[in-house]
Motif scaffolding. Structure first.
Motif, PDB file in Angstrom:
ATOM      1  N   GLU A 114     -14.478  69.820 -17.884  1.00 55.28           N
ATOM      2  CA  GLU A 114     -15.322  70.579 -16.966  1.00 55.28           C
ATOM      3  C   GLU A 114     -15.373  72.050 -17.356  1.00 55.28           C
ATOM      4  OE1 GLU A 114     -13.646  69.861 -13.179  1.00 55.28           O
ATOM      5  OE2 GLU A 114     -14.540  67.850 -12.938  1.00 55.28           O
ATOM      6  N   THR A 115     -14.208  72.602 -17.709  1.00 50.41           N
ATOM      7  CA  THR A 115     -14.179  74.019 -18.096  1.00 50.41           C
ATOM      8  C   THR A 115     -14.974  74.257 -19.373  1.00 50.41           C
ATOM      9  OG1 THR A 115     -11.985  74.222 -17.088  1.00 50.41           O
ATOM     10  CG2 THR A 115     -12.656  75.954 -18.602  1.00 50.41           C
ATOM     11  N   THR A 116     -14.787  73.328 -20.362  1.00 48.63           N
ATOM     12  CA  THR A 116     -15.523  73.464 -21.621  1.00 48.63           C
ATOM     13  C   THR A 116     -17.024  73.337 -21.397  1.00 48.63           C
ATOM     14  OG1 THR A 116     -13.617  72.540 -22.802  1.00 48.63           O
ATOM     15  CG2 THR A 116     -15.718  72.576 -23.976  1.00 48.63           C
ATOM     16  N   SER A 117     -17.387  72.362 -20.560  1.00 51.64           N
ATOM     17  CA  SER A 117     -18.814  72.167 -20.281  1.00 51.64           C
ATOM     18  C   SER A 117     -19.404  73.393 -19.595  1.00 51.64           C
ATOM     19  CB  SER A 117     -19.014  70.927 -19.408  1.00 51.64           C
ATOM     20  OG  SER A 117     -18.534  69.776 -20.062  1.00 51.64           O
ATOM     21  N   GLU A 118     -18.658  73.921 -18.628  1.00 46.38           N
ATOM     22  CA  GLU A 118     -19.131  75.107 -17.929  1.00 46.38           C
ATOM     23  C   GLU A 118     -19.263  76.291 -18.886  1.00 46.38           C
ATOM     24  OE1 GLU A 118     -20.558  77.181 -14.670  1.00 46.38           O
ATOM     25  OE2 GLU A 118     -20.112  75.034 -14.879  1.00 46.38           O
ATOM     26  N   ALA A 119     -18.253  76.413 -19.792  1.00 46.56           N
ATOM     27  CA  ALA A 119     -18.307  77.506 -20.760  1.00 46.56           C
ATOM     28  C   ALA A 119     -19.479  77.339 -21.723  1.00 46.56           C
ATOM     29  CB  ALA A 119     -16.995  77.580 -21.531  1.00 46.56           C
ATOM     30  N   GLU A 120     -19.681  76.090 -22.188  1.00 45.24           N
ATOM     31  CA  GLU A 120     -20.811  75.842 -23.093  1.00 45.24           C
ATOM     32  C   GLU A 120     -22.144  76.112 -22.387  1.00 45.24           C
ATOM     33  OE1 GLU A 120     -20.344  71.906 -24.525  1.00 45.24           O
ATOM     34  OE2 GLU A 120     -18.777  72.424 -25.996  1.00 45.24           O
ATOM     35  N   LYS A 121     -22.217  75.721 -21.101  1.00 48.95           N
ATOM     36  CA  LYS A 121     -23.459  75.971 -20.365  1.00 48.95           C
ATOM     37  C   LYS A 121     -23.721  77.465 -20.259  1.00 48.95           C
ATOM     38  CE  LYS A 121     -23.593  75.796 -15.927  1.00 48.95           C
ATOM     39  NZ  LYS A 121     -23.564  75.345 -14.509  1.00 48.95           N
ATOM     40  N   GLU A 122     -22.654  78.218 -19.910  1.00 52.70           N
ATOM     41  CA  GLU A 122     -22.831  79.665 -19.819  1.00 52.70           C
ATOM     42  C   GLU A 122     -23.169  80.263 -21.176  1.00 52.70           C
ATOM     43  OE1 GLU A 122     -19.338  81.246 -18.072  1.00 52.70           O
ATOM     44  OE2 GLU A 122     -19.677  80.331 -16.089  1.00 52.70           O
ATOM     45  N   ALA A 123     -22.517  79.709 -22.251  1.00 51.24           N
ATOM     46  CA  ALA A 123     -22.824  80.222 -23.596  1.00 51.24           C
ATOM     47  C   ALA A 123     -24.265  79.925 -23.971  1.00 51.24           C
ATOM     48  CB  ALA A 123     -21.865  79.605 -24.612  1.00 51.24           C
ATOM     49  N   ASN A 124     -24.716  78.708 -23.641  1.00 51.57           N
ATOM     50  CA  ASN A 124     -26.110  78.369 -23.951  1.00 51.57           C
ATOM     51  C   ASN A 124     -27.081  79.265 -23.178  1.00 51.57           C
ATOM     52  OD1 ASN A 124     -25.444  76.329 -25.745  1.00 51.57           O
ATOM     53  ND2 ASN A 124     -25.345  74.766 -24.121  1.00 51.57           N
ATOM     54  N   ILE A 125     -26.705  79.534 -21.918  1.00 51.91           N
ATOM     55  CA  ILE A 125     -27.560  80.429 -21.139  1.00 51.91           C
ATOM     56  C   ILE A 125     -27.617  81.809 -21.780  1.00 51.91           C
ATOM     57  CG2 ILE A 125     -27.771  81.611 -18.928  1.00 51.91           C
ATOM     58  CD1 ILE A 125     -26.604  79.102 -17.602  1.00 51.91           C
ATOM     59  N   ILE A 126     -26.419  82.293 -22.184  1.00 53.13           N
ATOM     60  CA  ILE A 126     -26.374  83.621 -22.813  1.00 53.13           C
ATOM     61  C   ILE A 126     -27.137  83.629 -24.126  1.00 53.13           C
ATOM     62  CG2 ILE A 126     -24.831  85.312 -23.848  1.00 53.13           C
ATOM     63  CD1 ILE A 126     -22.757  84.502 -21.742  1.00 53.13           C
ATOM     64  N   ARG A 127     -26.934  82.527 -24.935  1.00 52.35           N
ATOM     65  CA  ARG A 127     -27.667  82.458 -26.197  1.00 52.35           C
ATOM     66  C   ARG A 127     -29.176  82.388 -25.946  1.00 52.35           C
ATOM     67  NH1 ARG A 127     -23.186  79.346 -28.101  1.00 52.35           N
ATOM     68  NH2 ARG A 127     -24.155  77.442 -27.270  1.00 52.35           N
ATOM     69  N   GLY A 128     -29.566  81.593 -24.932  1.00 52.02           N
ATOM     70  CA  GLY A 128     -30.990  81.502 -24.611  1.00 52.02           C
ATOM     71  C   GLY A 128     -31.547  82.860 -24.193  1.00 52.02           C
ATOM     72  N   GLU A 129     -30.796  83.563 -23.353  1.00 49.80           N
ATOM     73  CA  GLU A 129     -31.253  84.883 -22.944  1.00 49.80           C
ATOM     74  C   GLU A 129     -31.317  85.830 -24.132  1.00 49.80           C
ATOM     75  OE1 GLU A 129     -28.474  86.003 -19.969  1.00 49.80           O
ATOM     76  OE2 GLU A 129     -29.394  84.780 -18.360  1.00 49.80           O
ATOM     77  N   ALA A 130     -30.304  85.720 -25.059  1.00 54.63           N
ATOM     78  CA  ALA A 130     -30.318  86.570 -26.251  1.00 54.63           C
ATOM     79  C   ALA A 130     -31.508  86.240 -27.151  1.00 54.63           C
ATOM     80  CB  ALA A 130     -29.019  86.426 -27.023  1.00 54.63           C
ATOM     81  N   ASP A 131     -31.772  84.938 -27.319  1.00 55.18           N
ATOM     82  CA  ASP A 131     -32.923  84.547 -28.135  1.00 55.18           C
ATOM     83  C   ASP A 131     -34.221  85.043 -27.505  1.00 55.18           C
ATOM     84  OD1 ASP A 131     -31.254  83.328 -29.934  1.00 55.18           O
ATOM     85  OD2 ASP A 131     -31.482  81.306 -29.072  1.00 55.18           O
ATOM     86  N   ALA A 132     -34.269  84.918 -26.178  1.00 56.76           N
ATOM     87  CA  ALA A 132     -35.479  85.388 -25.508  1.00 56.76           C
ATOM     88  C   ALA A 132     -35.639  86.893 -25.690  1.00 56.76           C
ATOM     89  CB  ALA A 132     -35.418  85.041 -24.023  1.00 56.76           C
ATOM     90  N   GLU A 133     -34.497  87.608 -25.578  1.00 57.44           N
ATOM     91  CA  GLU A 133     -34.564  89.056 -25.784  1.00 57.44           C
ATOM     92  C   GLU A 133     -34.952  89.395 -27.213  1.00 57.44           C
ATOM     93  OE1 GLU A 133     -34.350  93.058 -24.786  1.00 57.44           O
ATOM     94  OE2 GLU A 133     -34.409  91.259 -23.551  1.00 57.44           O
ATOM     95  N   ARG A 134     -34.377  88.608 -28.144  1.00 60.83           N
ATOM     96  CA  ARG A 134     -34.733  88.847 -29.544  1.00 60.83           C
ATOM     97  C   ARG A 134     -36.207  88.581 -29.777  1.00 60.83           C
ATOM     98  NH1 ARG A 134     -32.578  84.638 -33.825  1.00 60.83           N
ATOM     99  NH2 ARG A 134     -34.138  83.499 -32.614  1.00 60.83           N
ATOM    100  N   ASN A 135     -36.702  87.487 -29.257  1.00 59.31           N
ATOM    101  CA  ASN A 135     -38.126  87.162 -29.423  1.00 59.31           C
ATOM    102  C   ASN A 135     -39.008  88.229 -28.762  1.00 59.31           C
ATOM    103  OD1 ASN A 135     -37.472  84.838 -30.824  1.00 59.31           O
ATOM    104  ND2 ASN A 135     -37.462  83.555 -28.954  1.00 59.31           N
ATOM    105  N   ARG A 136     -38.504  88.723 -27.614  1.00 63.18           N
ATOM    106  CA  ARG A 136     -39.284  89.781 -26.957  1.00 63.18           C
ATOM    107  C   ARG A 136     -39.362  91.027 -27.825  1.00 63.18           C
ATOM    108  NH1 ARG A 136     -38.614  94.194 -24.343  1.00 63.18           N
ATOM    109  NH2 ARG A 136     -36.348  94.095 -24.592  1.00 63.18           N
ATOM    110  N   VAL A 137     -38.187  91.346 -28.434  1.00 64.62           N
ATOM    111  CA  VAL A 137     -38.173  92.532 -29.301  1.00 64.62           C
ATOM    112  C   VAL A 137     -39.081  92.337 -30.511  1.00 64.62           C
ATOM    113  CG1 VAL A 137     -36.715  93.949 -30.799  1.00 64.62           C
ATOM    114  CG2 VAL A 137     -35.891  93.270 -28.537  1.00 64.62           C
ATOM    115  N   PHE A 138     -38.971  91.101 -31.094  1.00 62.72           N
ATOM    116  CA  PHE A 138     -39.835  90.806 -32.239  1.00 62.72           C
ATOM    117  C   PHE A 138     -41.310  90.866 -31.841  1.00 62.72           C
ATOM    118  CE2 PHE A 138     -36.244  88.678 -34.558  1.00 62.72           C
ATOM    119  CZ  PHE A 138     -36.296  89.501 -35.669  1.00 62.72           C
TER     120      PHE A 138
END
Length: 295
Positions: free
Chosen positions: A218-242
């Motif tokens: 559960e902890t790993t899944s929660e961490a991966e979910k948060e990491a995916n959210i952060i990565r998604g937000e980072a990718d979105a920010e990167r795409n926005r910058v691009f």
């Protein structure tokens, strides 16, 4: 002078006869005066007493409480669990005349042999009766059982002129063979209890491990979910910058992306690319727009 010669020996003889007719009864004993084996007098009070010299004799008996240790005997209670019993009794001579008639000249030795037989018989009778189990003999009911043995032995001992004051069981053990069987059964019982405890411990350990594994997942899944959210937000920010950069200067953005493509494609010292001269991959190498960047 002649009278003195006769009177002195006579006086000595009379003195000896007189002294031999006197005896002392101690407060710790009783005495019988016997004449040719027949009881002529009973002396139970302490003090001086008299007997006929040479004809009568005095036999003394203990008036104190005496002790008798019985031999170890085996008894079988109602649960068929054999026990080895070691008992002792306290007794006293209550009727010295009846005692003398019962044991004769054998005295204490004969009396104790007969009393020991009575005691052993009563122990077997009481401890082997119905509803008397080995557990009861070893419990607080032991006092009640010994009192019952004492009362029955007291009735039987009256014929010997004895009074049984008390009876106690010193030891109550299992026979050697039964003892080994009991120890083996106890060891097996303890091993079974230990196995049960180990099984319960293993079960508890499995529950703890399962809970820990679930918590880890559960902890790993929660961490991966948060990491995916952060990565998604980072990718979105990167795409926005691009996208903003692309919108600001489309020509420069295309040129920058081409340089990144050249860098990734031309890595290593043995890299070789075979392409047609008019390939779009090298547009910036021959285009007019590329010349100012090369300068």
């Amino acid at each position: 002078m002649r009278k003195t010669t006769y009177l002195l020996p006579a006086f000595v003889v009379l003195l000896v006869i007189f002294l031999s007719s006197i005896f002392v009864v101690d407060e710790r004993e009783k005495a019988l005066v016997l004449q040719f084996g027949q009881i002529k007098a009973v002396k139970e009070e302490p003090g001086l007493a008299f007997k006929i010299p040479l004809i009568q004799e005095v036999v003394r008996y203990e008036d104190r409480i005496l002790s008798l240790d019985s031999e170890e005997i085996e008894v079988t209670p109602s649960d068929d669990r054999r026990l080895v019993v070691d008992a002792f009794a306290r007794y006293r001579i209550s009727d010295v005349v009846q005692y003398r008639q019962a044991v004769g000249a054998g005295g204490t030795r004969v009396a104790e042999e007969r009393l020991s037989g009575i005691l052993n018989s009563m122990i077997r009778e009481v401890l082997g009766a119905d509803q008397v189990t080995s557990d009861r003999i070893l419990s607080e009911d032991r006092r009640e059982l010994t009192d019952r043995i004492r009362d029955r032995a007291r009735l039987q001992a009256q014929s010997l002129g004895l009074e049984v004051v008390d009876v106690r069981l010193k030891q109550t053990n299992l026979p050697p063979t039964s003892l080994e069987v009991t120890f083996a059964r106890m060891r097996a019982e303890r091993q079974r209890e230990a196995a049960d405890e180990i099984a319960r411990g293993n079960e508890a350990a499995q529950r703890v491990r399962a809970l820990a594994d679930r918590t880890v997942v559960e902890t790993t899944s929660e961490a991966e979910k948060e990491a995916n959210i952060i990565r998604g937000e980072a990718d979105a920010e990167r795409n926005r910058v691009f996208a903003e950069a692309y919108g600001a200067d489309e020509e420069f953005f295309a040129f920058y992306r081409s340089l990144q493509a050249y860098e990734k494609a031309l890595q290593g010292g043995n890299s070789s690319i075979i392409m047609t001269p008019d390939s779009q991959f090298f547009d910036y190498f021959g285009s007019e727009t590329a010349a100012p960047a090369q300068q």
